[in-house]
Write an enzyme that holds these catalytic residues in place. Structure first.
Site, short mmCIF file in Angstrom:
data_model
loop_
_atom_site.label_atom_id
_atom_site.label_comp_id
_atom_site.label_asym_id
_atom_site.label_seq_id
_atom_site.Cartn_x
_atom_site.Cartn_y
_atom_site.Cartn_z
N TRP A 1 29.82 -22.47 117.09
CA TRP A 1 29.33 -23.76 116.58
C TRP A 1 29.46 -24.85 117.62
O TRP A 1 28.62 -25.75 117.71
CB TRP A 1 30.03 -24.13 115.27
N ASP B 1 34.47 -32.11 115.58
CA ASP B 1 33.91 -31.40 114.44
C ASP B 1 35.08 -30.74 113.72
O ASP B 1 35.67 -29.79 114.23
CB ASP B 1 32.91 -30.35 114.92
N LYS C 1 33.72 -26.20 103.18
CA LYS C 1 34.88 -25.36 103.49
C LYS C 1 36.14 -25.94 102.83
O LYS C 1 36.61 -25.42 101.83
CB LYS C 1 35.03 -25.20 104.99
#
Lengths: 355, 355
Positions: A102, A170, A194
């Site tokens: 990611w 992030d 999440k």
């Protein structure tokens, strides 16, 4: 059917009390005479949801009015777009720490808007360790972007590295999972699905200093500055998604970050210990200091054993345990809402498993 | 508290049976052992939701595989961004029909990417009538964008105008509300929170011919072509939002578009007749052929009377009846899910109201 033991990486497990409240609100929200799905985004009831959620985020992060708190559409990837759009001017350069799938995607997205360079990378090793944080940075970087927890490879930065340029984090897969000095960041953000709610909504927390300059012309919908001006209701908000995040924030506050951290460490230790002492399973991340408390990745000795163990898990109503295709094997995502009992059940199964 | 009589413009009323199913799915989704909020976006169960919804959209629209069907994040405004990003090259020109507040917003958004020109406008008249569709168009337009129903002013195109350039329709507030020749469009789209579900998700249906050329480099998240390639799960989809849209599509199919259209016409007639025969209320849109079947806007003779009537509505548990600030007075949004009985109750109140 009983609730499954859920190790999915996201969308992932939510606490039963949050599901109960959310389900109730879909039938009828408080005394509005409406479902939460019908609640207007400009109603006082929704503005109250926004205000309470912003207050809880500031409180849980130990930050004040110097940060703007935004609820946006679209999760992490929308932030991969909006960050360079807003902060990386054409001809400018941003630094990215390439520590996982990611993290790399965020870098690639930024190249549509300016120069995005990897300041460090562990791509050659399939991201199975954290790269060395660069001792020096090129001058004049617009910002440095990094990913606090790498969901796919299962690594996590346990201390916040230093950066001269504004640091953007992030935190999609480890926000609110342990004590953390959020004031080190110029911006941090998280997709909600999440540790913070459901898919479709993203949290962005931005220091006011970052909003002084805008990198380019863009429609208001994509501009942090315009979104701040309209307090997250520039367009029709994901009312339900933001509400579920509020339920999660209340749940996190009630448990307390200290308790959550202690439990997360206990869950991770139990699982890593079982892997490290096993003759069948091997941890994907060898460097213990780099291991994630959120995503525990491991393999079995042979593909046959992996198939057998996967089938065994399915048989025991354990779901979401299969590793990402780029790593293989298994991944147990043990976010805040995954109870210790789930990890105990998995470890029991692993310990008894001889193939 | 009883359910309110709900005339909100969006998020708006949903059918009780859809709310019931959605609430149940939040507790437990089918026999997955998970909540719909926990359902992985790459699971077979969610792929089934995507497939069924796409099939229903093609069936209800009478279109085939020549159209791509996408579920995207962020509602109508995200499409205001993505349409010019994908289809309007730098230096190119797109035509916009400036028939209302949102039509105008779409035009303004496009100016960040190329030349966007108003081919016709009724802005001078505060959009209280439809502009005359241009008999000729400038040559070489990348596309022509129009809004089939103008939510704020309460006007609606009852026939589809002609265009040489590819025609793109924002159908956010009247999709599936009556029989419609969707095959006239190169693209049509809708934010879900009016006739099609909940806020946070947008439907985009795009003819394959439009995807042959890409106007500029952009991150995959913002590219229709990339989204098509990944079949709406390029990133973590708004699983719950798409599911609620599927529930709405099933509900629409079960009732049938013919029945829905007949009811919508009956509701609108009842309301417009009451306004037109009233000595207290006046319709915002004088031109009967331009009136919307979805959003009925009207004023009372004096501001005092408006205050009184608004208070009366509140007292009778009628919500969402206040007009948009740019038009004033009242607006009753009577989308598919608003039952005839709600309109009857309102008309009863209006008929008896003398101030």
């Amino acid at each position: 059917m009983q609730r499954k033991i859920n190790f999915n990486a996201g969308p992932s497990e939510l606490p039963p009390e949050v599901l109960h409240e959310a389900s109730k609100a879909v039938r009828k929200y408080n005394n509005t005479g409406l479902s939460i799905l019908e609640l207007p985004h400009r109603s006082k009831d929704f503005l109250d949801i926004i205000e309470e959620s912003k207050g809880l985020i500031r409180e849980l992060c130990g930050i004040g009015a110097e940060y703007e708190v935004l609820w946006l559409h679209g999760g992490g990837r929308m932030q991969f777009c909006m960050i360079p759009m807003n902060f990386l001017p054409e001809g400018g350069t941003a630094g990215y720490i390439d520590s996982g799938h990611w993290a790399n995607e965020a870098l690639v997205y930024a190249t549509s808007y300016g120069n995005a360079v990897a300041l460090a990378s562990s791509k050659d090793d399939n991201y199975s360790h954290l790269p060395v944080w660069p001792a020096t940075q090129p001058k004049g970087l617009a910002y440095v972007h990094f990913t606090t927890n790498n969901t796919i490879a299962g690594t996590q930065w346990h201390t916040i590295p230093k950066s001269k340029a504004p640091l953007i984090a992030d935190m999609s897969s480890d926000i609110f999972s342990q004590k953390h000095d959020y004031s080190k960041y110029s911006m941090f953000y998280a997709a909600a699905q999440k540790n913070l709610g459901v898919a479709g909504v993203g949290l962005a927390v931005i220091h006011k200093d970052m909003l002084k300059h805008v990198a380019r012309e863009m429609p208001p919908m994509l501009s942090y500055k315009a979104q701040v001006k309209e307090d997250s209701i520039l367009n029709t908000s994901n009312v339900f998604g933001v509400y579920v995040s509020l339920l999660m924030l209340r749940w996190i506050k009630e448990r307390g970050i200290d308790t959550i951290e202690a439990e997360n460490k206990q869950k991770a230790k139990l699982l890593y210990d079982a892997i490290d002492s096993s003759s069948v399973f091997t941890a994907h991340v060898k460097e213990k200091a780099h291991r994630s408390l959120m995503n525990v990745c491991f393999t079995a000795n042979t593909p046959e054993l992996e198939k057998l163990f996967l089938a065994l898990c399915e048989d025991r109503d354990i779901t979401g345990i299969k590793g990402h295709r780029s790593v293989g094997g298994f991944r147990a995502s043990i976010y805040n809402a995954v109870p210790l009992e789930s990890v105990e059940r998995l470890v029991e199964l692993m310990t008894g498993f001889k193939g």
